[in-house]
Design a protein around this motif. Structure first.
Motif, PDB file in Angstrom:
ATOM      1  N   PRO A 339       5.112 -13.940  -1.815  1.00 24.01           N
ATOM      2  CA  PRO A 339       5.856 -12.733  -2.188  1.00 24.01           C
ATOM      3  C   PRO A 339       5.398 -12.245  -3.566  1.00 24.01           C
ATOM      4  CG  PRO A 339       7.342 -14.541  -1.595  1.00 24.01           C
ATOM      5  CD  PRO A 339       5.969 -15.120  -1.712  1.00 24.01           C
ATOM      6  N   ALA A 340       5.189 -10.927  -3.671  1.00 23.40           N
ATOM      7  CA  ALA A 340       4.654 -10.379  -4.919  1.00 23.40           C
ATOM      8  C   ALA A 340       5.528 -10.736  -6.115  1.00 23.40           C
ATOM      9  CB  ALA A 340       4.535  -8.865  -4.805  1.00 23.40           C
ATOM     10  N   ARG A 341       6.835 -10.887  -5.895  1.00 21.82           N
ATOM     11  CA  ARG A 341       7.728 -11.138  -7.018  1.00 21.82           C
ATOM     12  C   ARG A 341       8.254 -12.573  -7.016  1.00 21.82           C
ATOM     13  NH1 ARG A 341       8.829  -5.927  -8.823  1.00 21.82           N
ATOM     14  NH2 ARG A 341       9.798  -6.894 -10.622  1.00 21.82           N
ATOM     15  N   ALA A 347      13.277  -8.036  -5.844  1.00 21.35           N
ATOM     16  CA  ALA A 347      12.478  -6.816  -5.915  1.00 21.35           C
ATOM     17  C   ALA A 347      11.471  -6.807  -4.777  1.00 21.35           C
ATOM     18  CB  ALA A 347      11.743  -6.746  -7.248  1.00 21.35           C
ATOM     19  N   TYR A 348      11.209  -5.638  -4.269  1.00 24.32           N
ATOM     20  CA  TYR A 348      10.304  -5.491  -3.120  1.00 24.32           C
ATOM     21  C   TYR A 348      10.737  -6.366  -1.950  1.00 24.32           C
ATOM     22  CZ  TYR A 348       7.032  -2.627  -5.762  1.00 24.32           C
ATOM     23  OH  TYR A 348       6.462  -1.612  -6.471  1.00 24.32           O
ATOM     24  N   ARG A 349      12.022  -6.771  -1.964  1.00 21.98           N
ATOM     25  CA  ARG A 349      12.623  -7.483  -0.824  1.00 21.98           C
ATOM     26  C   ARG A 349      11.886  -8.759  -0.446  1.00 21.98           C
ATOM     27  NH1 ARG A 349      15.954  -4.488   1.390  1.00 21.98           N
ATOM     28  NH2 ARG A 349      16.233  -2.605   0.229  1.00 21.98           N
ATOM     29  N   VAL A 352       5.303  -9.483   0.983  1.00 24.14           N
ATOM     30  CA  VAL A 352       3.962  -9.946   0.631  1.00 24.14           C
ATOM     31  C   VAL A 352       3.044  -8.722   0.602  1.00 24.14           C
ATOM     32  CG1 VAL A 352       2.062 -11.397   1.436  1.00 24.14           C
ATOM     33  CG2 VAL A 352       4.429 -12.136   1.805  1.00 24.14           C
ATOM     34  N   PHE A 353       2.357  -8.496  -0.519  1.00 22.54           N
ATOM     35  CA  PHE A 353       1.446  -7.347  -0.651  1.00 22.54           C
ATOM     36  C   PHE A 353       0.008  -7.855  -0.752  1.00 22.54           C
ATOM     37  CE2 PHE A 353       4.437  -3.826  -2.036  1.00 22.54           C
ATOM     38  CZ  PHE A 353       5.596  -4.561  -2.003  1.00 22.54           C
ATOM     39  N   TRP A 354      -0.772  -7.187  -1.556  1.00 18.31           N
ATOM     40  CA  TRP A 354      -2.163  -7.615  -1.779  1.00 18.31           C
ATOM     41  C   TRP A 354      -2.298  -8.520  -2.994  1.00 18.31           C
ATOM     42  CZ3 TRP A 354      -6.007  -4.155  -4.877  1.00 18.31           C
ATOM     43  CH2 TRP A 354      -5.368  -3.614  -5.980  1.00 18.31           C
ATOM     44  N   ASP A 355      -1.145  -8.821  -3.650  1.00 22.89           N
ATOM     45  CA  ASP A 355      -1.208  -9.474  -4.962  1.00 22.89           C
ATOM     46  C   ASP A 355      -1.898 -10.837  -4.952  1.00 22.89           C
ATOM     47  OD1 ASP A 355       0.972  -7.525  -4.689  1.00 22.89           O
ATOM     48  OD2 ASP A 355       1.262  -7.881  -6.824  1.00 22.89           O
ATOM     49  N   GLU A 356      -1.974 -11.458  -3.787  1.00 22.18           N
ATOM     50  CA  GLU A 356      -2.644 -12.769  -3.754  1.00 22.18           C
ATOM     51  C   GLU A 356      -4.129 -12.639  -4.092  1.00 22.18           C
ATOM     52  OE1 GLU A 356      -0.998 -12.666  -0.048  1.00 22.18           O
ATOM     53  OE2 GLU A 356      -2.796 -13.055   1.100  1.00 22.18           O
ATOM     54  N   ASP A 490      -4.017   3.011  -6.489  1.00 20.24           N
ATOM     55  CA  ASP A 490      -3.208   3.940  -7.290  1.00 20.24           C
ATOM     56  C   ASP A 490      -2.187   4.611  -6.383  1.00 20.24           C
ATOM     57  OD1 ASP A 490      -2.126   6.054  -8.672  1.00 20.24           O
ATOM     58  OD2 ASP A 490      -3.925   7.300  -8.446  1.00 20.24           O
ATOM     59  N   GLU A 491      -0.963   4.140  -6.471  1.00 22.89           N
ATOM     60  CA  GLU A 491       0.070   4.629  -5.545  1.00 22.89           C
ATOM     61  C   GLU A 491       0.628   5.987  -5.939  1.00 22.89           C
ATOM     62  OE1 GLU A 491       2.873   1.367  -5.570  1.00 22.89           O
ATOM     63  OE2 GLU A 491       1.728   0.412  -3.966  1.00 22.89           O
ATOM     64  N   TYR A 492       0.208   6.518  -7.081  1.00 22.68           N
ATOM     65  CA  TYR A 492       0.754   7.813  -7.480  1.00 22.68           C
ATOM     66  C   TYR A 492       0.110   8.967  -6.707  1.00 22.68           C
ATOM     67  CZ  TYR A 492       3.252   5.554 -11.320  1.00 22.68           C
ATOM     68  OH  TYR A 492       4.097   4.773 -12.071  1.00 22.68           O
ATOM     69  N   SER A 601      -3.515   8.048 -12.871  1.00 28.18           N
ATOM     70  CA  SER A 601      -3.458   6.895 -11.979  1.00 28.18           C
ATOM     71  C   SER A 601      -2.384   5.936 -12.436  1.00 28.18           C
ATOM     72  CB  SER A 601      -4.788   6.149 -11.952  1.00 28.18           C
ATOM     73  OG  SER A 601      -5.800   6.996 -11.486  1.00 28.18           O
ATOM     74  N   LYS A 602      -1.674   5.378 -11.465  1.00 24.90           N
ATOM     75  CA  LYS A 602      -0.659   4.382 -11.774  1.00 24.90           C
ATOM     76  C   LYS A 602      -1.304   3.124 -12.342  1.00 24.90           C
ATOM     77  CE  LYS A 602       2.900   1.556  -9.549  1.00 24.90           C
ATOM     78  NZ  LYS A 602       3.489   1.092  -8.290  1.00 24.90           N
ATOM     79  N   GLN A 603      -2.447   2.753 -11.755  1.00 27.44           N
ATOM     80  CA  GLN A 603      -3.078   1.478 -12.107  1.00 27.44           C
ATOM     81  C   GLN A 603      -4.558   1.573 -11.793  1.00 27.44           C
ATOM     82  OE1 GLN A 603      -0.555   0.143  -8.720  1.00 27.44           O
ATOM     83  NE2 GLN A 603      -1.979  -1.568  -8.679  1.00 27.44           N
ATOM     84  N   ALA A 604      -5.269   0.533 -12.160  1.00 25.98           N
ATOM     85  CA  ALA A 604      -6.703   0.508 -11.913  1.00 25.98           C
ATOM     86  C   ALA A 604      -6.972   0.767 -10.433  1.00 25.98           C
ATOM     87  CB  ALA A 604      -7.254  -0.849 -12.306  1.00 25.98           C
ATOM     88  N   THR A 650       2.093  -3.999 -13.421  1.00 22.74           N
ATOM     89  CA  THR A 650       1.658  -5.077 -14.324  1.00 22.74           C
ATOM     90  C   THR A 650       0.216  -5.480 -14.025  1.00 22.74           C
ATOM     91  OG1 THR A 650       2.605  -6.646 -12.774  1.00 22.74           O
ATOM     92  CG2 THR A 650       3.923  -6.126 -14.719  1.00 22.74           C
ATOM     93  N   LEU A 651      -0.253  -5.174 -12.805  1.00 27.15           N
ATOM     94  CA  LEU A 651      -1.621  -5.559 -12.442  1.00 27.15           C
ATOM     95  C   LEU A 651      -2.640  -4.773 -13.263  1.00 27.15           C
ATOM     96  CD1 LEU A 651      -1.204  -5.601  -8.553  1.00 27.15           C
ATOM     97  CD2 LEU A 651      -1.255  -7.574 -10.100  1.00 27.15           C
ATOM     98  N   SER A 652      -2.241  -3.590 -13.715  1.00 26.59           N
ATOM     99  CA  SER A 652      -3.184  -2.688 -14.364  1.00 26.59           C
ATOM    100  C   SER A 652      -3.741  -3.265 -15.666  1.00 26.59           C
ATOM    101  CB  SER A 652      -2.510  -1.341 -14.627  1.00 26.59           C
ATOM    102  OG  SER A 652      -3.460  -0.347 -14.869  1.00 26.59           O
TER     103      SER A 652
HETATM  104  C1  BGC Z   1       1.743  -2.111  -7.307  1.00 21.70           C
HETATM  105  C2  BGC Z   1       1.017  -2.772  -6.167  1.00 21.70           C
HETATM  106  C3  BGC Z   1       1.548  -4.176  -5.990  1.00 21.70           C
HETATM  107  C4  BGC Z   1       3.053  -4.149  -5.804  1.00 21.70           C
HETATM  108  C5  BGC Z   1       3.650  -5.523  -5.692  1.00 21.70           C
HETATM  109  C6  BGC Z   1       3.228  -2.176  -7.070  1.00 21.70           C
HETATM  110  O1  BGC Z   1       3.901  -1.649  -8.164  1.00 21.70           O
HETATM  111  O2  BGC Z   1       1.361  -0.778  -7.432  1.00 21.70           O
HETATM  112  O3  BGC Z   1      -0.355  -2.794  -6.419  1.00 21.70           O
HETATM  113  O4  BGC Z   1       0.974  -4.788  -4.880  1.00 21.70           O
HETATM  114  O5  BGC Z   1       3.640  -3.514  -6.909  1.00 21.70           O
HETATM  115  O6  BGC Z   1       3.412  -6.276  -6.831  1.00 21.70           O
END
Ligand code: BGC
Length: 707
Positions: A339-341, A347-349, A352-356, A490-492, A601-604, A650-652
């Motif tokens: 889980p990303a968090r 948060a984000y329930r 699992v995202f791409w954070d791994e 970049d989710e924006y 951009s939100k992030q890299a 925070t990944l940025s």
């Molecule tokens: C970021 C994503 C990330 C997600 C979970 C979002 O804010 O833009 O890249 O996967 O948070 O950490």
């Protein structure tokens, strides 16, 4: 300063949630926030216990629509322990004057201790010392040891130890409009000093069993009930009250040893009996602590990252500590993703995202058994990902941007902008690059292990199925392969101004990484053979290494096709007006505007390519695609996006710190500082209280091990 200790002196209600998240204890199987045992969820305190992979789906009504959401379930709270003097009020937050309050997280041995001195309304002073652990040795066990001293009074001291299944998922204010009642009480028992609580998740029907054994030493038993007797059972709750006579200055020690099992566990008949026998058989707190410490010692031998500065060392220890508490070797036995968090909040329930992607470089060389387990989580969900690809008219496997129990797409359809109060369509599921992250991780694991059996087996299957998906997603237009209608990291940006259809065309990150993937699939075929892969497929893969489209403008890579036509944002004006502009998406939407119109951009996004491939690796792919590329273009591209990124993730900072450290040593400092402070300093506007940022934590550790 001791680099292994994180200390909190005093009680700051506004930062209690952050403290709870950062002092979470866990072992990969489950984790419990550092909430004080006498607290309930009350807006300041938030008891949360999360079991890896334990999700539940519920329907809710939002903005006039019925939506379903799958949550990592807040499991019953095993912590409750309180006391009272001479029949007065049970000690609870706000019920007594705090004279001393200190919490110490010991990261080397994995314990949280607490020192508390309080005075009640009648002037009685109580001194209390508490230690807790969530066993890294036996992942089903946790324990709480409490020493209580009646400093200036003598009389009856009553202790209440309980298990509370009446908790709900309520840890994130933005989600409060959604249904969070995931636990259904089944039964509770108490006998012979052991209390048991059985609940079930509402729709996934996972049984969660807790058993607790409470023992008391010191004082004199007025009624001879030291071994039990004061048991109380209510719906979803069970408690055990004990009373002893104490004299001023005398110590009473209460030990609560807890076992947690679910119906998903292996090698059990059923969860309740498993929990009961585990607590009955478990040793004392000290015995558990000894084994727990040893387990942590073994982990630290493999995981420690050294820094020169003690302050930095402490942060690194903290981040690696939380990473290992979420992805410990115990997950090798589980069906759980990352889980990303973390297992630290809601948060984000718990999805699992791409954070791994940021975690693999740290874990794969040190704990390949963990990265293998994380890839097995993906592999078990290949049928679902294949089905999703088919449903979208493609072949191969389309992994979901957000993943939970069964691997279907868990990205919510709507999300709330707390700034405007509006529920908005969430299109972030268009981040198809998640599959590229899975493939990249397969390759990382392979490079770390050189396990060709893995490549010939499930690792290769993952790689190939993702490659097939991208091969079918790409279309051939004007002599190039193009990918339309996706989103980059970049989710924006989720679409073009004025175009109804969501998504962007030819996101450079997606396209370049697709070319990278095709190269790796061909490498894999060279290593383990091409069984099951047709000649046409190999030709297509080969073609995509040479002819993926990448757009350029002003001598830099365009984040996506058409980026050049977007407007420049008046950065100075926005900084002036809002101060913190990390969440420009929310700011602009609240102004009835949209980031889609601007070069922000939100992030890299483009810079992720430098991060993953290195400037050289990126250059090789671009020239392999027939584009002109040199060091000056790389420099220009970095500068260009540096000036247009607001770091809303925070990944940025992690990515920027890493890219700059390699390309311009010296310039990375501010990003390194931001990345280091991300969670300890809670830089993303209070979000750490809702769960740690695991990708960033791991990313920081990797930055410090890179020479
Ligand atoms: C970021 C994503 C990330 C997600 C979970 C979002 O804010 O833009 O890249 O996967 O948070 O950490």
């Amino acid at each position: 300063m001791d680099p292994w200790l994180l200390t909190y002196d005093g009680f700051d209600p506004a930062r209690e949630g952050l403290r709870e998240a950062l002092t979470t204890l866990g072992n990969g199987y489950f984790a419990t926030r550092g909430t004080v045992p006498e607290a309930r969820a009350d807006g300041t305190h938030y008891p949360g216990t999360y079991v890896a992979g334990c999700y539940d789906r519920l329907f809710s009504q939002v903005a006039g629509r019925s939506v379903d959401n799958e949550d990592l379930v807040n499991a019953p709270n095993w912590l409750p322990l309180t006391f009272r003097a001479d029949g007065g009020d049970w000690f609870a937050p706000g019920h007594a004057e705090i004279l001393t309050c200190r919490h110490v997280l010991d990261m080397r041995q994995g314990t949280l201790s607490r020192l508390l001195r309080i005075r009640d309304r009648r002037g009685r002073v109580v001194w209390l010392e508490q230690r807790r652990l969530v066993s890294m040795d036996d992942p089903h066990l946790a324990a709480l040891s409490t020493t209580i001293v009646a400093e200036n009074w003598s009389g009856t001291l009553e202790i209440r130890s309980a298990l509370d299944g009446r908790v709900v998922n309520d840890g994130v204010a933005r989600y409060r409009g959604l249904n969070g009642r995931h636990l259904v009480p089944i039964c509770a028992h108490a006998s012979h000093g052991v209390i048991e609580l059985l609940t079930r998740t509402a729709t996934s029907r996972v049984e969660i069993a807790l058993a607790a054994r409470t023992t008391l030493a010191g004082g004199r038993c007025p009624t001879g009930t030291r071994g039990g007797g004061g048991e109380r059972v209510e719906e979803g709750w069970v408690g055990d009250d004990r009373a002893v006579e104490v004299t001023a200055g005398e110590e009473v020690v209460v030990e609560k040893v807890v076992a947690l099992y679910t119906s998903r566990d292996r090698a059990i008949a059923e969860s309740e009996a498993a929990a009961r026998s585990a607590v009955v058989r478990a040793g004392s707190f000290e015995a558990l602590l000894k084994r727990h410490r040893r387990a942590w010692e073994r982990l630290w031998r493999r995981a420690h990252v050294a820094a020169e500065d003690t302050g930095v060392q402490r942060i690194l220890n903290l981040y690696v500590f939380h990473l290992l508490q979420t992805a410990s070797p115990h997950i090798a036995e589980l069906d759980a993703g990352l889980p990303a968090r973390g297992l630290h909040g809601e948060a984000y329930r718990g999805h699992v995202f791409w954070d791994e992607l940021f975690v693999f470089p740290f874990l794969a060389p040190r704990f390949p058994e963990i990265t293998r387990a994380l890839l097995r989580y993906r592999w078990r969900r290949l049928p679902e990902a294949r089905w999703a690809a088919r449903a979208a008219g493609h072949s191969g496997a389309m992994f979901p941007w957000q993943s939970g129990s069964d691997g279907r797409e868990e990205t919510p359809e709507l999300h709330l902008n707390p700034r405007s109060g509006r529920w908005l369509p969430d299109r972030s599921h268009l981040q198809r690059h998640i599959g590229l992250a899975v493939a990249f991780n397969v390759w990382q694991h392979y490079l770390a292990t050189k396990d060709t059996g893995f490549l010939a087996g499930f690792g290769g299957e993952l790689l190939l199925e993702v490659a097939r998906f991208f091969a079918s997603l790409a279309t051939w237009e004007n002599g190039r392969y193009v990918i339309r209608g996706v989103m980059g990291p970049d989710e924006y940006h989720d679409g073009y101004p004025g175009r109804a259809e969501p998504g962007l065309d030819n996101n450079a990150y997606t396209n370049v990484m697709t070319a990278w993937l095709m190269r790796r699939v061909l490498d894999m075929i060279a290593l383990v053979g091409s069984e099951g892969v047709s000649r046409e497929e190999i030709d297509r893969f080969t073609g995509m290494t040479r002819r993926m489209r990448v757009d350029f403008h002003d001598g830099v890579i365009s984040q996506f096709e058409g980026y050049a036509a977007l407007e420049e944002l008046d950065w100075a004006a926005y900084r002036e007006k809002y101060g913190d502009i990390r969440r420009l998406d929310r700011i602009l939407e609240a102004e009835d505007d949209t980031p889609n119109r601007y070069k922000v951009s939100k992030q890299a996004d483009v810079l992720m390519l430098f991060h993953l491939l290195g400037a050289r690796g990126l250059g090789e792919i671009l020239t392999g695609l027939g584009y002109e590329w040199d060091a000056a273009a790389a420099e220009r591209t970095v500068d260009y996006y540096l000036a247009r990124t607001c770091h809303g993730s925070t990944l940025s900072a992690v990515v920027h710190a890493g890219v700059l450290a390699r390309m311009r040593p010296g310039a990375s400092e501010p990003f390194l500082v931001e990345a280091l402070n991300g969670d300890v300093g809670d830089l993303q506007g209070g979000t750490t209280a809702e769960g740690i940022h695991l990708g960033a934590m791991a990313g920081v550790a990797v930055l410090f091990e890179t020479p």
